[in-house]
Each structure stands twice: as structure tokens, then as C-alpha cells.
Design an enzyme around this catalytic site. Structure first.
Site, PDB file in Angstrom:
ATOM      1  N   ASP A 114      -0.922 -25.774 -50.147  1.00  0.00           N
ATOM      2  CA  ASP A 114       0.411 -25.810 -50.750  1.00  0.00           C
ATOM      3  C   ASP A 114       0.349 -25.540 -52.250  1.00  0.00           C
ATOM      4  O   ASP A 114      -0.546 -26.027 -52.955  1.00  0.00           O
ATOM      5  CB  ASP A 114       1.022 -27.194 -50.496  1.00  0.00           C
ATOM      6  CG  ASP A 114       2.389 -27.366 -51.124  1.00  0.00           C
ATOM      7  OD1 ASP A 114       3.335 -26.732 -50.647  1.00  0.00           O
ATOM      8  OD2 ASP A 114       2.487 -28.128 -52.106  1.00  0.00           O
TER       9      ASP A 114
ATOM     10  N   GLU B 206      -0.243 -20.744 -50.103  1.00  0.00           N
ATOM     11  CA  GLU B 206       1.159 -20.570 -50.472  1.00  0.00           C
ATOM     12  C   GLU B 206       1.261 -20.340 -51.976  1.00  0.00           C
ATOM     13  O   GLU B 206       0.926 -21.214 -52.770  1.00  0.00           O
ATOM     14  CB  GLU B 206       1.979 -21.801 -50.101  1.00  0.00           C
ATOM     15  CG  GLU B 206       3.462 -21.628 -50.428  1.00  0.00           C
ATOM     16  CD  GLU B 206       4.166 -22.931 -50.803  1.00  0.00           C
ATOM     17  OE1 GLU B 206       5.384 -23.018 -50.591  1.00  0.00           O
ATOM     18  OE2 GLU B 206       3.494 -23.845 -51.321  1.00  0.00           O
TER      19      GLU B 206
END
Length: 722
Positions: free
Chosen positions: A320, A389
Site C-alpha cells: 500500500d 500501489e
């Protein structure tokens, strides 16, 4: 050699027949490991045995020829068995032969076998299905999805054809940002279940052929994490685990944050800590303090977290907010962007000192090496992978794949162009451009990936319109490489934009206030999965769910779509089945805009059918001329058609002509719809070929069973091979 058997049926080598078979498609190069047998008693028996024992590379190239021979051979075997023309030794040989045909790794090509296992790793053509655990399935009636709920629905994923799923965070958390604020990286959030539940999840998924990817959140922890508490207390081991800085006083002597850095979630990225008498950095909520990756102890701690979950059996991680890992050490102010006059908006500055620093790439490469080393030490055939990401410049993302000097990083730097760069107002040229630019910039030898939706952005049906759901899934699932689906997109679930302020829980929405919360809230795309038309859409038996269920669940739900003659789910499932074709696994790719309204993509592979996907992104019906694009075939077969299409799977389309010299491919495409077509050396649809494959395999099973029974009945243990 195989000698004569007791009932007088002689077998011998027959060179002329071998030559004849070779000219028909059996390669003589296999003669060192293959043999052909002939019986004078029955010509069909000759054909049968020749087929059973011939492992031909030439036959692998022609699935129709192979399947026809195979079916004929099996029928001949059944006929001879019924006529009692096969002695017991021969029957035993046949059993071994038939089992050998079906053995993994040794079999001749099946009708849809890709024969690509040697050079396509498990993840390179996978469909990754993102599960948002809080909204997927509640098993205990508390209104919150959990691990047992996921376990109960794994058979659904397997039935759909999903082979890998990544779970949004399931770690222990105060849930300020619903799992992205982690207080213990090695524990399961209690409302989701226990570590025993997680172990059961991994085991059950593995038994169904599904790999588990975890969402790893390394940029920040929760302020409730023991690391942060010890850092606040200036514990010598943890004092520099986070990014701390002294404030500065303005002209009035009032203490201010160290610089103008801003939080993604609005306001200053700095928060004052009274106990430590310093500011700490938080690029997201103030409850999510940024870790300090310039401290080697932090890197080591996170490596140990990754190894902990790898040892639990996960196949990799989705990392993330990876491009936020490092910040400029001198804490210089960021330049103004000029995009907004609001000094608290994240758009107020250019984030040149807090995103995409060179050190980020080095950390991604470090984690890739960790995963590669783990895979090498655990030779179970499973490559552990990393998804990253980062909403970043295309050039930066390509370096995540591999740098100019050949150092590899993420296997999957997420491609968000279908989310960020196209929408309902985009025309065919926009779609083509966004596909081609990724493939042009991607380093050679890597797998493209395509993300159509996620938990942070409006759903496909809400971005492009509900009529476009099937067309967008056709695009996603016939492009080369990896597809990523957010749970519910296979049904065409829609955002629920009417969630009240009182029911809103998303941090950015709460920060925006009652007046503007709907503009930024991510809650609408996170509503519970719509399983059925039962209470709470079959998601939970609770009186109140953590987010309201979209009221449209009464008509839009999985159960209804599974029973309907045509549905978004059935289209999605058919597309995943189609992806098994060698052409879609490893075929060459081209894409063109046929007009401003329509684009088409083509997948080709020598000796296999060509797959063509055509999509109309306009609100008007389009008459399409495909003559120049497909160049040659006299008929096309509809493989997949959308819910609103005027065509049906299995339909044959023929060239239209007003004159013999003026033949062309023209077809009508309804608004916002798509078609997946095939043409090539095999004159039946892929779906029908799959059915034929199952029929042939069933014949094999029946014949083996009959032979085993007959041998048992005649005391097969006394077979004479003299």
C-alpha cells in the site's frame, strides 16, 4: 517388445504404417520414446493402439485432428471390448495407456491445454480478485464481514474461475482507516476472527487452487502500535522509528509545524505530541504516523513481518502507498501547485519532497530480493510476488518493473489508467491510447496488468454507466497479462451515493464535513456484497450493517444473476473460462480505434484461433465494418456477448455482400456493448470445444472402469505377458 498374447492376437512393429501415420501428423522424432502397434485381427484396434501410444508434437498443433482421433480411438476400444476382442494383458496395457494420456505433464494436448506452463508463471495471466473483508460476508451476525465469511464463499470464487485473491488489511487495528492503521502486524483484527481462522482460510483456499495475497501497509502504523508508544517515550530502540521534527515559531511566537507538507486526507501532515514535545509526520490521518525507513531497524522489522506471513503460506503482498515511504531529510517546503486556493487541500502543493523519491525504488527492489530468496529456499514451485500501489508518473512506474540497469522490483506495479485516465466521456481513441502507452513503456519480458476498480474509487458501473459493465469486463479479461477485479464488479454492483452523514465512516469524508462529504467519500463503493435478495442482501443477519446495503440489491444480486438466462456474472464467468485458451494466454496483441465510438483488439497465435474483442463506448448503435481489421475469415463465432447484446454465444456470423466481389464484415453493435469473437483453424466455439473435451475425458473414465472390471472378473492378476 510386446509379445504374443494368449488368445493368439499378434503384435509387431510396422514401419510402413509408422511412415503413414507420420505423414498424417505423427512426428517420427518421437520414435525413440513412442511405438506403434498393429494387430491383424482388427483394423480399428490398430488405430486405437497407435493413437494411445503416439505422443506426437505434430498432433499437439492441431486440436481438432487430435480430438477427433482420440474420440475415434476410444470408441474403437469400447467396440472391441464389447466384442471381447481384447485379451486381459491387452486390457491392462490399455488401462495404463489411458491413464498416461490424462497424466499431468505427460498427456498429449487437450482441446484447450495451453502447453505454456514452462514459461508462464502462475501470476502472469491470473485474475486477482480483491476482497474487502469488512464488506464481503458476515458469518457471526455482527454486521461486519470476517474471515469465516470469506472461507464460506471460497467455493464461489473457485466456481467462478478465480485462482488468486488479495485481501484488504485484516491485521489488528483501531479501525480509524478500516485496517490501514495497524497496531500489530502479526495479529488478526478480532472482529475479523483469529489466527486459527486465517490458517483455515489459507488451507481451504489452497485446496481449491486459490492463492492468498495480503495487503501490506508499510508506510505507517497506528498510533496505538507499541512501536509508536515506545517512540513517544524515547525508548532508545524505538526513538527514531518514526519521522519526528521540532516545530518552528512564527513572527507572533506561536509554534508551527516544521514545514508546509500536507496530508492526503486534508490539513497539515504534522501532528504535535505533547509528551515528546515534537511533531510527528502523518501523510494520512493523524492516527497513522509515518515510519522512518532511513532507520535500518525499521527495515529489519518490516522484513520480519513479511517473513512471518510468508511462513503462514501467503503467495505474496500488495504493498500500500509505496511511493510515500521516504521524505526529503531537510524537510524543505514543497512548491505551490496553483490548483487550489485552499491551503489545507492536498492539491495545494506539488509533492516533490514526500512522494516518489529515489529511495522508494531501492526499497521495492530490496523486498523483491527478499521474496525471490524465500521462493528459492522453498522449492514448492510457487513464486512469491509483490504488487505495488503507487499513483505515479508512467516513467516512474516502469522503473518499478525494472530499472535501466536491469534491477527488478515489483512484478505488478498497479496500472490504474482505466480508473484515472478514462471515464464515461472517453471515446475509443482514449481507450486505445491508454492501453498502448502502458505496453509501449513496459520493459520487455514483464507482464502487463490492468486494474478496472478498487475500494478507493467509484465502481465500474458508476464510472462508465451500468450498460457498460459487460464491455469493460470484456476489455479487462481479453487484454494480455494480469486482470484485477474488485469484489462485486462481476455483478455490476453500483455505488450507493445516498449514504447519510450519520452513516458515513470514511476518514476523508468525515474531514470534509457534512456539506461536502459526498464529494470525497469512499463509502459508496465499499457497501456490502450483494449475495441475494434476502435481508441485508444475504451479507449479514444483523439488524444494522457497518455500512448500509445498497437498496438496489433486491434486483441486483448474485443469486438472481446465477439463475438468469443472461447476466453480468455469467458474462464474467464465460470470459474467465475463455482466458484458458492458448491465444489469450500467450497470443500476440494489437488494438485499433475503428471510429471515435468503437475500438477492437485482436489476439493471435499460430495454429490457434484468433480472438477479437469489439467495444462500442458510445450511446448510439454503431454499424461496424471489420473487413480490414480481421482480414480473411469467411465466418466468425460469437464467444461472449453482453446482457444487452443482440447476439448470443455460439452464433455464427458470415460475410455480408451485395456483389460477389464486394464481401465485407459488417455488424451492428448496440450502445455501450461489446462482443468477443473467434475465427481460425477450429470450426466451433471455444465453449463448445470445452464441452467436447469433457465428453472425451468422460469416455476415458468409462473405458478404464470397464476394463478394470473385466480384468478383475477374470482374475487379472494372472495376466500372461509371454
Amino acid at each position: 517388445m510386446v509379445g504374443a498374447v494368449s488368445d493368439g492376437v499378434d503384435f509387431k512393429w510396422n514401419v510402413s504404417l509408422c511412415k503413414h501415420l507420420s505423414s498424417a501428423g505423427c512426428s517420427s522424432t518421437h520414435s525413440s520414446r513412442s511405438f506403434q502397434l498393429i494387430t491383424a485381427a482388427e483394423s480399428e484396434a490398430t488405430y486405437f493402439f497407435l493413437f494411445v501410444f503416439c505422443d506426437s508434437g505434430q498432433l499437439r498443433k492441431s486440436r481438432l485432428k487430435h480430438s477427433s482421433m482420440r474420440l475415434a480411438a476410444i470408441v474403437a476400444g469400447v467396440k472391441m471390448f464389447a466384442a471381447q476382442q481384447l485379451n486381459r494383458a491387452t486390457q491392462l496395457i490399455l488401462i495404463c495407456s489411458l491413464l498416461w494420456i490424462e497424466a499431468p505433464g505427460l498427456s498429449m494436448s487437450s482441446l484447450v491445454s495451453s502447453q505454456t506452463e514452462d514459461f508462464i508463471d502462475w501470476w502472469q495471466h491470473a485474475v486477482f480478485y480483491q476482497i474487502y473483508p469488512r464488506s464481503f460476508k458476515d458469518s457471526n451476525g455482527d454486521g461486519i464481514g470476517d474471515l469465516q465469511g470469506i472461507i464460506s464463499k471460497l467455493p464461489y470464487l473457485a466456481e467462478t474461475g478465480i485462482t488468486a485473491t488479495w485481501l484488504s488489511p485484516i491485521f489488528q487495528s483501531p479501525m480509524v482507516d478500516f485496517g490501514y492503521d495497524i497496531s500489530d502486524y502479526r495479529a488478526i483484527q478480532p472482529e475479523y476472527g483469529s489466527m486459527a481462522d486465517f490458517d483455515q482460510l489459507v488451507h481451504k483456499a489452497s485446496s481449491l487452487g486459490i492463492k492468498i495475497i495480503l495487503d501490506f501497509v508499510p508506510n505507517h502504523s497506528s498510533d496505538q502500535h507499541e512501536w509508536f508508544k515506545k517512540s513517544v517515550a524515547r525508548d532508545p530502540v524505538y526513538e527514531n522509528f518514526y519521522v519526528w521534527a521540532d516545530g518552528k515559531k512564527n513572527e507572533q511566537g506561536i509554534l508551527q509545524p516544521p514545514n508546509n507538507w500536507l496530508s492526503v486526507f486534508y490539513g497539515s501532515a504534522w501532528e504535535w505530541n505533547e509528551q515528546r514535545q515534537q511533531y510527528y509526520l502523518h501523510q494520512f490521518t493523524k492516527e497513522q504516523p509515518d515510519l522512518n525507513y532511513r532507520n535500518p531497524a525499521v527495515v529489519q522489522a518490516m522484513d520480519e513481518v513479511l517473513l512471518f506471513w510468508l511462513n503462514k503460506g501467503v503467495a505474496g503482498f500488495r504493498i500500500d502507498a509505496v511511493n510515500h515511504l521516504y521524505e526529503r531529510e531537510d524537510l524543505a517546503d514543497e512548491p505551490l501547485s496553483g490548483k487550489t486556493a485552499d491551503p489545507l487541500s492536498y492539491e495545494y502543493t506539488k509533492h516533490v519532497h514526500t512522494k516518489d523519491l529515489p529511495e522508494v525504488l531501492a526499497m521495492v527492489q530490496h523486498w523483491r530480493q527478499l521474496l525471490d530468496d524465500y521462493s528459492a529456499k522453498h522449492p514448492d514451485g510457487v513464486t512469491r510476488i509483490m504488487m505495488t500501489e503507487a499513483y505515479a508518473d508512467l516513467h516512474v512506474l516502469m522503473d518499478y518493473y525494472e530499472t535501466a540497469d536491469g534491477v527488478r522490483g515489483s512484478q505488478m506495479p498497479f496500472n490504474f489508467h482505466f480508473i484515472t485516465d478514462v471515464d464515461c466521456d472517453s471515446d475509443a481513441r482514449d481507450f486505445v491510447y491508454n492501453v498502448e502507452k502502458w505496453l509501449i513503456y513496459m520493459p520487455r519480458g514483464h507482464a502487463a496488468n490492468w486494474v478496472m476498480g478498487n475500494h478507493d474509487n467509484p465502481r465500474v458501473a458508476s464510472r462508465f454507466g451500468s450498460a457498460s459493465v459487460d464491455a469493460m469486463n470484456m476489455l479487462l479479461l481479453t487484454l494480455p497479462g494480469i486482470a484485477v477485479t474488485y469484489n462485486g464488479e462481476e455483478l455490476g454492483m453500483e455505488d450507493y451515493r445516498e449514504i447519510s452523514w450519520e452513516d458515513t465512516v470514511d476518514p476523508p469524508a468525515r474531514n470534509a464535513g457534512k456539506k461536502d462529504y459526498k464529494k470525497v467519500s469512499r463509502d459508496p463503493e465499499r457497501t456490502p456484497f450483494q449475495w441475494s435478495n434476502a435481508s441485508n442482501a444475504g451479507f449479514s443477519t444483523a439488524a444494522k450493517t457497518w455500512l448500509p446495503v445498497n437498496p438496489n440489491y433486491l434486483g441486483l444480486n448474485l443469486a438472481a444473476q446465477q439463475e438468469a438466462a443472461r447476466s453480468h456474472y455469467k458474462v464474467y464467468k464465460a470470459l474467465i473460462e475463455l482466458r484458458k485458451l492458448p491465444t489469450l494466454r500467450r497470443g500476440r496483441f494489437s488494438i485499433e480505434p475503428l471510429s471515435r465510438a468503437v475500438f477492437a483488439l485482436r489476439r493471435t497465435l499460430k495454429d490457434y484461433e484468433t480472438i477479437v474483442t469489439i467495444i462500442n463506448v458510445s450511446a448510439k448503435e454503431q454499424l461496424i465494418n471489420l473487413t480490414d481489421f480481421i482480414n480473411g475469415p469467411h465466418k466468425l463465432i460469437v464467444e461472449v456477448a453482453g446482457v444487452e447484446s443482440t447476439y448470443n454465444p455460439g452464433d455464427f456470423l458470415f460475410m455480408a455482400s451485395s456483389h460477389k466481389s464486394d464481401k465485407n464484415w459488417q455488424l451492428q453493435l448496440s450502445p455501450f456493448t461489446g462482443l468477443v469473437l473467434s475465427h481460425g483453424p477450429v470450426g466451433m466455439s471455444a465453449q463448445r470445444r470445452l464441452l467436447l473435451k469433457q465428453i472425451i475425458k468422460s469416455f476415458n473414465v468409462v473405458l478404464v472402469a470397464l476394463l478394470m472390471y473385466n480384468l478383475w472378473r477374470h482374475k487379472w492378476t494372472k495376466v500372461n505377458f509371454n
